[in-house]
Design a protein around this motif. Sequence first.
Motif, mmCIF file in Angstrom:
data_model
loop_
_atom_site.group_PDB
_atom_site.id
_atom_site.type_symbol
_atom_site.label_atom_id
_atom_site.label_comp_id
_atom_site.label_asym_id
_atom_site.label_seq_id
_atom_site.Cartn_x
_atom_site.Cartn_y
_atom_site.Cartn_z
ATOM 1 N N ILE B 32 0.858 -1.182 0.000
ATOM 2 C CA ILE B 32 0.000 0.000 0.000
ATOM 3 C C ILE B 32 0.895 1.233 0.000
ATOM 4 O O ILE B 32 1.944 1.250 0.667
ATOM 5 C CB ILE B 32 -0.989 -0.005 1.186
ATOM 6 C CG1 ILE B 32 -2.139 0.961 0.921
ATOM 7 C CG2 ILE B 32 -0.285 0.285 2.525
ATOM 8 C CD1 ILE B 32 -3.396 0.694 1.719
ATOM 9 N N THR B 33 0.525 2.211 -0.790
ATOM 10 C CA THR B 33 1.294 3.451 -0.876
ATOM 11 C C THR B 33 0.322 4.620 -0.851
ATOM 12 O O THR B 33 -0.818 4.500 -1.303
ATOM 13 C CB THR B 33 2.114 3.531 -2.175
ATOM 14 O OG1 THR B 33 1.236 3.544 -3.304
ATOM 15 C CG2 THR B 33 3.072 2.361 -2.315
ATOM 16 N N GLY B 34 0.770 5.752 -0.333
ATOM 17 C CA GLY B 34 -0.131 6.900 -0.346
ATOM 18 C C GLY B 34 0.468 8.144 0.250
ATOM 19 O O GLY B 34 1.432 8.096 1.024
ATOM 20 N N GLY B 35 -0.102 9.254 -0.141
ATOM 21 C CA GLY B 35 0.294 10.541 0.413
ATOM 22 C C GLY B 35 -0.886 11.487 0.370
ATOM 23 O O GLY B 35 -1.804 11.319 -0.456
ATOM 24 N N GLY B 36 -0.854 12.465 1.258
ATOM 25 C CA GLY B 36 -1.955 13.419 1.253
ATOM 26 C C GLY B 36 -2.091 14.105 2.590
ATOM 27 O O GLY B 36 -1.110 14.286 3.319
ATOM 28 N N GLY B 124 -9.540 9.252 -5.145
ATOM 29 C CA GLY B 124 -8.924 9.203 -3.823
ATOM 30 C C GLY B 124 -9.674 9.958 -2.750
ATOM 31 O O GLY B 124 -9.284 9.919 -1.584
ATOM 32 N N GLY B 125 -10.730 10.646 -3.131
ATOM 33 C CA GLY B 125 -11.456 11.452 -2.146
ATOM 34 C C GLY B 125 -12.097 10.643 -1.048
ATOM 35 O O GLY B 125 -12.406 11.176 0.017
ATOM 36 N N LEU B 126 -12.320 9.354 -1.289
ATOM 37 C CA LEU B 126 -12.928 8.509 -0.267
ATOM 38 C C LEU B 126 -11.894 7.642 0.452
ATOM 39 O O LEU B 126 -12.253 6.833 1.304
ATOM 40 C CB LEU B 126 -14.007 7.620 -0.892
ATOM 41 C CG LEU B 126 -15.203 8.366 -1.481
ATOM 42 C CD1 LEU B 126 -16.182 7.391 -2.135
ATOM 43 C CD2 LEU B 126 -15.927 9.177 -0.406
ATOM 44 N N LEU B 144 -9.566 11.431 3.493
ATOM 45 C CA LEU B 144 -8.568 12.424 3.135
ATOM 46 C C LEU B 144 -9.262 13.753 2.825
ATOM 47 O O LEU B 144 -10.359 13.781 2.273
ATOM 48 C CB LEU B 144 -7.772 11.983 1.905
ATOM 49 C CG LEU B 144 -7.110 10.612 1.966
ATOM 50 C CD1 LEU B 144 -6.200 10.429 0.761
ATOM 51 C CD2 LEU B 144 -6.332 10.419 3.245
ATOM 52 N N GLY B 145 -8.589 14.838 3.158
ATOM 53 C CA GLY B 145 -9.077 16.166 2.821
ATOM 54 C C GLY B 145 -10.463 16.424 3.371
ATOM 55 O O GLY B 145 -10.901 15.768 4.317
ATOM 56 N N ILE B 156 -4.466 7.180 -1.960
ATOM 57 C CA ILE B 156 -3.875 5.954 -1.420
ATOM 58 C C ILE B 156 -4.113 4.838 -2.420
ATOM 59 O O ILE B 156 -5.222 4.700 -2.955
ATOM 60 C CB ILE B 156 -4.484 5.609 -0.044
ATOM 61 C CG1 ILE B 156 -4.041 6.650 0.998
ATOM 62 C CG2 ILE B 156 -4.095 4.204 0.395
ATOM 63 C CD1 ILE B 156 -4.753 6.545 2.318
ATOM 64 N N GLN B 157 -3.074 4.052 -2.688
ATOM 65 C CA GLN B 157 -3.183 2.955 -3.637
ATOM 66 C C GLN B 157 -2.845 1.632 -2.962
ATOM 67 O O GLN B 157 -1.751 1.478 -2.406
ATOM 68 C CB GLN B 157 -2.211 3.166 -4.806
ATOM 69 C CG GLN B 157 -2.672 4.180 -5.832
ATOM 70 C CD GLN B 157 -3.823 3.664 -6.683
ATOM 71 O OE1 GLN B 157 -4.067 2.461 -6.739
ATOM 72 N NE2 GLN B 157 -4.538 4.557 -7.318
#
Lengths: 207, 184
Positions: B32-36, B124-126, B144-145, B156-157
């Motif tokens: 899993i990878t992600g940023g925000g 990615g909003g959810l 997120l956000g 996030i992926q």
Amino acid sequence: MLLRWRIAAGAAALAAACMAPGLAQAQLGGLVGGILPGGGGSSGSTQAAGVTAVVAGVVTSLANSGTVSDPSQPVGTGQTVASIPGLVSAEALHSAAMTWTDQAASQASLSNLALTVAGTGITADFLGSEAVAGATRTGGSAIEGLTIGGVAVTPTGVANQLISLPGLSVILNEQTQTASGIVVNALRVRTLDGLTDVAVATARAGI
Amino acid sequence: MKTLIRILCALPLAFLASQAEAHFVPAPCDFITGGGWVIVDSGAKANFGAHGGCKNGDFWGHVNVLDHSSSPPGHLKSTRITGYLMDPAYPNARDICGEGTVSYNGSNFNVRFRVRMEDNGEPGGLDRFGVHLSNGYKITTRELGPPGATGGGGNIQLHKPNPSTTGPTPAPSEFEMCQGLGTP
């Protein structure tokens, strides 16, 4: 894949005056070649980086994952806060890259970008990019809260959106197809004299 | 009477045992990878960048979190990843456990952490993110956000499994990976 452009409203005398959305990749000429992600590097490499900057021939990279050498060896890194003095600072930088036998993927992101090139300030709340190469090659960028010269800019969502400023070239969601993959820079800033070239949130995938 | 007591005692133990087994290392392991960023309870932003998975018979990853509730922001930087877990009840989520250093209010100290990242589709909003530290700090898992599918805040992926990236054998328990630190 990822392609979200949620930007604070307001937009854009600067954007309206300067944007040339949808500029074809071929029109970018030498911009996509050379040292920085976009045209350089081996075609099969999979890698990601928060920031890669070339200033007067000196290359500096922040949060560079390194290149994947084998499907069993994913790579990644992160930096809480990082900067190149006088040029760029950012927070929560992260990059990761991985491959499978049939696919490669990478992702890079950072927050609170503050970049100054040739006297022009560029800020963003968030910049992220992703690239996937397999049966198909896909990529995209997320750009949130972008300002250029203090003016809010709303990306169109189109790949390779060019913003021309005096002495400066800015490309949003730069996407370059290679022989075996794809390279995505969420933001690419270059001075027209070629002395400064900065790629932000780079995801490269090749197989 | 003794039997009744045994049953009454066994029930919560069985419940706890089932809870303890609810999280385990996915096999084959994935990434899993992600940023925000998320908006924390104070109303400030917390930025993050993180990734996790398995590699070379161990866990792999990195976690950075900055909470702008204070100035300068408090931040967590991972120094070691000790676990990568999934919960079948939340198939899109993965937890990353580890050790890290917190810098806050002029001091640095070591903590254990547990991060939850959840990929609920594109753009990615959810997607959701949360973090729990051993000193009691917690950002409960949230979108997120600004909430909503168009809320932004990064991405996030959850990537597909990779049989060639292996975790520890045998796979450690949730407690061994997270030292009792609960899901954020």
